[in-house]
Scaffold this motif. Sequence first.
Motif, PDB file in Angstrom:
ATOM      1  N   MET A   1       0.840  -1.178   0.000  1.00  0.00           N
ATOM      2  CA  MET A   1       0.000   0.000   0.000  1.00  0.00           C
ATOM      3  C   MET A   1       0.885   1.242   0.000  1.00  0.00           C
ATOM      4  O   MET A   1       1.959   1.256   0.575  1.00  0.00           O
ATOM      5  N   SER A   2       0.428   2.285  -0.623  1.00  0.00           N
ATOM      6  CA  SER A   2       1.231   3.478  -0.801  1.00  0.00           C
ATOM      7  C   SER A   2       1.344   4.294   0.485  1.00  0.00           C
ATOM      8  O   SER A   2       0.436   4.330   1.298  1.00  0.00           O
ATOM      9  N   ILE A   3       2.465   4.956   0.639  1.00  0.00           N
ATOM     10  CA  ILE A   3       2.692   5.824   1.794  1.00  0.00           C
ATOM     11  C   ILE A   3       1.935   7.127   1.609  1.00  0.00           C
ATOM     12  O   ILE A   3       1.414   7.687   2.566  1.00  0.00           O
ATOM     13  N   LEU A   4       1.855   7.623   0.377  1.00  0.00           N
ATOM     14  CA  LEU A   4       1.134   8.859   0.100  1.00  0.00           C
ATOM     15  C   LEU A   4      -0.359   8.580   0.052  1.00  0.00           C
ATOM     16  O   LEU A   4      -0.816   7.709  -0.682  1.00  0.00           O
ATOM     17  N   PHE A  25       1.447  16.880   1.176  1.00  0.00           N
ATOM     18  CA  PHE A  25       0.752  15.602   1.059  1.00  0.00           C
ATOM     19  C   PHE A  25       0.280  15.136   2.428  1.00  0.00           C
ATOM     20  O   PHE A  25       0.931  15.398   3.435  1.00  0.00           O
ATOM     21  N   VAL A  26      -0.831  14.399   2.452  1.00  0.00           N
ATOM     22  CA  VAL A  26      -1.227  13.642   3.632  1.00  0.00           C
ATOM     23  C   VAL A  26      -0.590  12.274   3.478  1.00  0.00           C
ATOM     24  O   VAL A  26      -0.711  11.632   2.425  1.00  0.00           O
ATOM     25  N   VAL A  27       0.132  11.822   4.510  1.00  0.00           N
ATOM     26  CA  VAL A  27       0.858  10.553   4.436  1.00  0.00           C
ATOM     27  C   VAL A  27       0.439   9.659   5.597  1.00  0.00           C
ATOM     28  O   VAL A  27      -0.266  10.093   6.512  1.00  0.00           O
ATOM     29  N   LYS A  28       0.872   8.397   5.547  1.00  0.00           N
ATOM     30  CA  LYS A  28       0.593   7.469   6.642  1.00  0.00           C
ATOM     31  C   LYS A  28       1.262   7.936   7.922  1.00  0.00           C
ATOM     32  O   LYS A  28       2.340   8.520   7.891  1.00  0.00           O
ATOM     33  N   LYS A  29       0.634   7.655   9.055  1.00  0.00           N
ATOM     34  CA  LYS A  29       1.168   8.108  10.343  1.00  0.00           C
ATOM     35  C   LYS A  29       2.511   7.467  10.691  1.00  0.00           C
ATOM     36  O   LYS A  29       3.340   8.082  11.339  1.00  0.00           O
ATOM     37  N   ALA A  31       4.920   6.587   8.589  1.00  0.00           N
ATOM     38  CA  ALA A  31       5.960   6.827   7.582  1.00  0.00           C
ATOM     39  C   ALA A  31       6.999   7.814   8.103  1.00  0.00           C
ATOM     40  O   ALA A  31       6.669   8.799   8.757  1.00  0.00           O
ATOM     41  N   ASN A  32       8.270   7.535   7.798  1.00  0.00           N
ATOM     42  CA  ASN A  32       9.334   8.475   8.160  1.00  0.00           C
ATOM     43  C   ASN A  32       9.726   9.293   6.927  1.00  0.00           C
ATOM     44  O   ASN A  32       9.214   9.101   5.837  1.00  0.00           O
ATOM     45  N   LYS A  33      10.675  10.224   7.115  1.00  0.00           N
ATOM     46  CA  LYS A  33      11.031  11.154   6.041  1.00  0.00           C
ATOM     47  C   LYS A  33      11.677  10.450   4.845  1.00  0.00           C
ATOM     48  O   LYS A  33      11.441  10.823   3.696  1.00  0.00           O
ATOM     49  N   LEU A  34      12.483   9.429   5.094  1.00  0.00           N
ATOM     50  CA  LEU A  34      13.129   8.711   3.989  1.00  0.00           C
ATOM     51  C   LEU A  34      12.107   7.948   3.152  1.00  0.00           C
ATOM     52  O   LEU A  34      12.209   7.906   1.916  1.00  0.00           O
ATOM     53  N   GLU A  35      11.114   7.333   3.803  1.00  0.00           N
ATOM     54  CA  GLU A  35      10.069   6.622   3.068  1.00  0.00           C
ATOM     55  C   GLU A  35       9.220   7.593   2.252  1.00  0.00           C
ATOM     56  O   GLU A  35       8.843   7.293   1.113  1.00  0.00           O
TER      57      GLU A  35
END
Length: 96
Positions: A1-4, A25-29, A31-35
């Motif tokens: 599943m996508s992080i974004l 962007f709204v991202v997964k909770k 997720a870190n900066k590299l991902e």
Amino acid sequence: MSILIKPIITEKATNDSELNNRYTFVVKKKANKLEIKGAVEATYGVAIESVKTMNYPIQRKTKYTKKGLVTGITSGYKKAIVQLAEGETIDFYNNL
């Protein structure tokens, strides 16, 4: 599943993208900066300089109505602001 999850297209975010070449962007909770950097580069094919993240907590609201006390919750989310390299752009409207 996508992080974004989705891009944020508000007046403030659009103005920031036009003037400063930053996209939001709204991202997964989790997720870190590299991902996040890898996901944006893979999805849109752009070079990224930096990523800034913000966590927004759950907001609980109560109001008094004729039926009594009504409570509600707005869900929390994580927002990422991505600074693109010089000369790079993202077009959200190209496949409408």
